[in-house]
Design a protein around this motif. Sequence first.
Motif, PDB file in Angstrom:
ATOM      1  N   ARG A   1       0.833  -1.198   0.000  1.00  0.00           N
ATOM      2  CA  ARG A   1       0.000   0.000   0.000  1.00  0.00           C
ATOM      3  C   ARG A   1       0.875   1.257   0.000  1.00  0.00           C
ATOM      4  NH1 ARG A   1      -5.233   1.144   2.075  1.00  0.00           N
ATOM      5  NH2 ARG A   1      -5.331  -0.903   3.123  1.00  0.00           N
ATOM      6  N   GLY A   2       0.560   2.191  -0.867  1.00  0.00           N
ATOM      7  CA  GLY A   2       1.318   3.438  -0.956  1.00  0.00           C
ATOM      8  C   GLY A   2       2.402   3.432  -2.007  1.00  0.00           C
ATOM      9  N   ASP A   3       2.816   2.257  -2.469  1.00  0.00           N
ATOM     10  CA  ASP A   3       3.819   2.185  -3.528  1.00  0.00           C
ATOM     11  C   ASP A   3       3.214   2.659  -4.848  1.00  0.00           C
ATOM     12  OD1 ASP A   3       5.669   1.185  -1.782  1.00  0.00           O
ATOM     13  OD2 ASP A   3       5.441  -0.910  -2.416  1.00  0.00           O
ATOM     14  N   SER A   4       4.055   3.175  -5.721  1.00  0.00           N
ATOM     15  CA  SER A   4       3.585   3.641  -7.023  1.00  0.00           C
ATOM     16  C   SER A   4       4.472   3.120  -8.143  1.00  0.00           C
ATOM     17  CB  SER A   4       3.530   5.172  -7.062  1.00  0.00           C
ATOM     18  OG  SER A   4       4.829   5.728  -6.940  1.00  0.00           O
ATOM     19  N   PHE A   5       3.917   3.091  -9.331  1.00  0.00           N
ATOM     20  CA  PHE A   5       4.645   2.737 -10.546  1.00  0.00           C
ATOM     21  C   PHE A   5       3.961   3.465 -11.694  1.00  0.00           C
ATOM     22  CE2 PHE A   5       1.388  -0.439  -9.793  1.00  0.00           C
ATOM     23  CZ  PHE A   5       0.829  -0.687 -11.036  1.00  0.00           C
ATOM     24  N   THR A   6       4.406   3.261 -12.915  1.00  0.00           N
ATOM     25  CA  THR A   6       3.776   3.934 -14.052  1.00  0.00           C
ATOM     26  C   THR A   6       3.324   2.902 -15.077  1.00  0.00           C
ATOM     27  OG1 THR A   6       5.907   4.285 -15.167  1.00  0.00           O
ATOM     28  CG2 THR A   6       5.098   6.062 -13.741  1.00  0.00           C
ATOM     29  N   CYS A   7       2.324   3.274 -15.860  1.00  0.00           N
ATOM     30  CA  CYS A   7       1.754   2.317 -16.809  1.00  0.00           C
ATOM     31  C   CYS A   7       0.993   3.053 -17.911  1.00  0.00           C
ATOM     32  CB  CYS A   7       0.798   1.356 -16.090  1.00  0.00           C
ATOM     33  SG  CYS A   7      -0.557   2.184 -15.231  1.00  0.00           S
ATOM     34  N   ASN A   8       0.748   2.339 -18.981  1.00  0.00           N
ATOM     35  CA  ASN A   8      -0.173   2.802 -20.014  1.00  0.00           C
ATOM     36  C   ASN A   8      -0.818   1.575 -20.636  1.00  0.00           C
ATOM     37  OD1 ASN A   8      -1.614   4.666 -21.503  1.00  0.00           O
ATOM     38  ND2 ASN A   8       0.191   5.683 -22.350  1.00  0.00           N
ATOM     39  N   PHE A   9      -2.004   1.759 -21.166  1.00  0.00           N
ATOM     40  CA  PHE A   9      -2.776   0.677 -21.771  1.00  0.00           C
ATOM     41  C   PHE A   9      -3.216   1.113 -23.162  1.00  0.00           C
ATOM     42  CE2 PHE A   9      -3.448   0.647 -17.171  1.00  0.00           C
ATOM     43  CZ  PHE A   9      -2.978  -0.618 -16.857  1.00  0.00           C
ATOM     44  N   TYR A  10      -3.237   0.137 -24.085  1.00  0.00           N
ATOM     45  CA  TYR A  10      -3.445   0.503 -25.478  1.00  0.00           C
ATOM     46  C   TYR A  10      -4.427  -0.421 -26.195  1.00  0.00           C
ATOM     47  CZ  TYR A  10       1.125   2.575 -24.397  1.00  0.00           C
ATOM     48  OH  TYR A  10       2.160   3.252 -23.813  1.00  0.00           O
ATOM     49  N   LYS A  11      -5.035   0.143 -27.232  1.00  0.00           N
ATOM     50  CA  LYS A  11      -5.807  -0.619 -28.220  1.00  0.00           C
ATOM     51  C   LYS A  11      -5.179  -0.305 -29.565  1.00  0.00           C
ATOM     52  CE  LYS A  11      -9.023  -3.072 -30.094  1.00  0.00           C
ATOM     53  NZ  LYS A  11      -8.169  -3.248 -31.278  1.00  0.00           N
ATOM     54  N   ILE A  12      -4.809  -1.357 -30.302  1.00  0.00           N
ATOM     55  CA  ILE A  12      -4.022  -1.152 -31.516  1.00  0.00           C
ATOM     56  C   ILE A  12      -4.369  -2.170 -32.585  1.00  0.00           C
ATOM     57  CG2 ILE A  12      -2.149  -2.613 -30.630  1.00  0.00           C
ATOM     58  CD1 ILE A  12      -0.151  -0.808 -32.124  1.00  0.00           C
ATOM     59  N   CYS A  13      -4.196  -1.759 -33.813  1.00  0.00           N
ATOM     60  CA  CYS A  13      -4.123  -2.677 -34.953  1.00  0.00           C
ATOM     61  C   CYS A  13      -3.310  -1.978 -36.031  1.00  0.00           C
ATOM     62  CB  CYS A  13      -5.513  -3.022 -35.483  1.00  0.00           C
ATOM     63  SG  CYS A  13      -5.473  -4.194 -36.873  1.00  0.00           S
ATOM     64  N   GLU A  14      -2.235  -2.610 -36.468  1.00  0.00           N
ATOM     65  CA  GLU A  14      -1.365  -1.987 -37.467  1.00  0.00           C
ATOM     66  C   GLU A  14      -1.689  -2.407 -38.894  1.00  0.00           C
ATOM     67  OE1 GLU A  14       2.776  -2.297 -36.668  1.00  0.00           O
ATOM     68  OE2 GLU A  14       2.700  -1.017 -34.878  1.00  0.00           O
TER      69      GLU A  14
END
Length: 200
Positions: A155-168
């Motif tokens: 609890r209290g720890d942090s990190f970074t992230c991102n989420f994606y929807k893709i089709c190339e």
Amino acid sequence: MAYNVHRIGDLGQLGECEPFFIDHYQWTKGEKPKAYGKMGLLENYGLVVSMTAVERNPLRTYTEENTPVYKDSALEAFLSFPGVLGNQSYLNFEMNANGALLSAFGTTKERVFLRDFTRLQAVCEAKIEENTWEILLKIPMELICSLFQIEPLQRGDSFTCNFYKICETPEYEHYGSFAPIISERPNFHLPEFFETAVIV
């Protein structure tokens, strides 16, 4: 605004976690599939992420591990943890509706498939419905701790992230993200634009 990652005792509680929405579309004017998800910290396991895309008959060509699923209709989760490697190294998980998982670790310029790097692996499950498809990604805490050389998240720890929807694939091409990205060209491998996540 930071995304709150709730601690859960079982997978059934993941549905009660805070939602995130993949609604920043750029670089193309065509497809913009609705996509969303939830992430939780599963007790005695690690991080679990559910993601859903609102698509009928998603493109799903690839069936094998570490194949270019981003050419299919894919959902992706990228995560970086503050360890000895700094904030430039990250995990990227890319998944299609077949449950084919591409998983790698490294930096914007150099990444290695997890399978070639460690015995520890994430697990992906996929399910297709009439109008939607979804994935469940399970990331062992042991994997995170070993790669980033950190203690288990509390609890209290942090990190970074991102989420994606893709089709190339050109006829279906689209690029959606949870946190907005500033780039003239399509590029999800920019950890400087990841959003903060906090364990609550």
